[in-house]
Design an enzyme around this catalytic site. Structure first.
Site, short mmCIF file in Angstrom:
data_model
loop_
_atom_site.label_atom_id
_atom_site.label_comp_id
_atom_site.label_asym_id
_atom_site.label_seq_id
_atom_site.Cartn_x
_atom_site.Cartn_y
_atom_site.Cartn_z
N CYS A 93 0.85 -1.19 0.00
CA CYS A 93 0.00 0.00 0.00
C CYS A 93 0.89 1.24 0.00
CB CYS A 93 -0.89 -0.01 1.24
SG CYS A 93 -1.97 1.41 1.38
N HIS A 135 -9.42 -3.95 -1.26
CA HIS A 135 -8.38 -3.21 -0.52
C HIS A 135 -8.76 -1.72 -0.44
CE1 HIS A 135 -3.91 -2.25 0.21
NE2 HIS A 135 -4.43 -1.07 -0.07
N GLU A 136 -9.20 -1.17 -1.57
CA GLU A 136 -9.51 0.28 -1.60
C GLU A 136 -10.78 0.59 -0.79
OE1 GLU A 136 -7.12 1.97 -2.50
OE2 GLU A 136 -6.07 0.45 -3.67
#
Ligand code: CO
Length: 160
Positions: A93, A135-136
């Site tokens: 990330c 994930h976002e």
């Protein structure tokens, strides 16, 4: 002209706040349109596969995703269906630089969202694209991949 934004990194508390939905009125505003395009430029510049608005300091529900078929801009993304099957894969990330770890995610998802024109859309995704969207969306709920990851590794400090 779109510009490159500064990406916040941990322990910035903006990354830990729950983000707000974007109203359709707000979505049409130039300011948010510009933010979305700046996020796309920033994501590409930093070689990210995805970016969420809190990572650039805005606690709103907006993410951008870099797919092999082009860029997606998703306002108010919401997962409507999860596959039973899950899989582990390595993630990183831009807000947690130099750290990698394996995260278990749903293999396939359906996601509804509004595009930059305010139209309601639906996407079915699997594999990497499904993973990036999950994930976002986690970012929009103040969740970072390190909260879920196993086998966390720190990259060599020389390796930026
Ligand atoms: Co991230």
């Amino acid at each position: 002209m779109a510009k490159i934004l500064t990406i916040l990194t941990i322990p910035n508390q903006i990354l830990r706040k729950k983000s707000e939905d974007v109203s359709s009125k707000k979505l049409a505003e130039k300011k948010l349109q510009a933010l979305a395009l700046n996020m796309v430029k920033t994501m590409k510049e930093r070689d990210g596969v995805g970016l969420a608005a809190p990572q650039v300091g805005e606690n709103i529900r907006l993410i951008t995703v870099n797919t092999k078929d082009g860029v997606l801009i998703l306002f108010n993304p919401k997962i409507t269906k999860n596959s039973f099957a899950k899989e582990w894969a390595e993630e990183g990330c831009l807000s947690v630089p130099g750290v990698y770890g394996k995260v278990r995610r749903n293999k396939k998802i359906n996601c509804v969202y509004f595009n930059i024109s305010g139209e309601k859309k639906k996407i079915s995704a699997e594999g990497l694209l499904a993973r990036v969207i999950q994930h976002e969306i986690d970012h929009l709920d103040g969740i970072l991949f390190i909260d879920k990851a196993k086998d966390i590794q720190k990259a060599d400090s020389i390796n930026l």
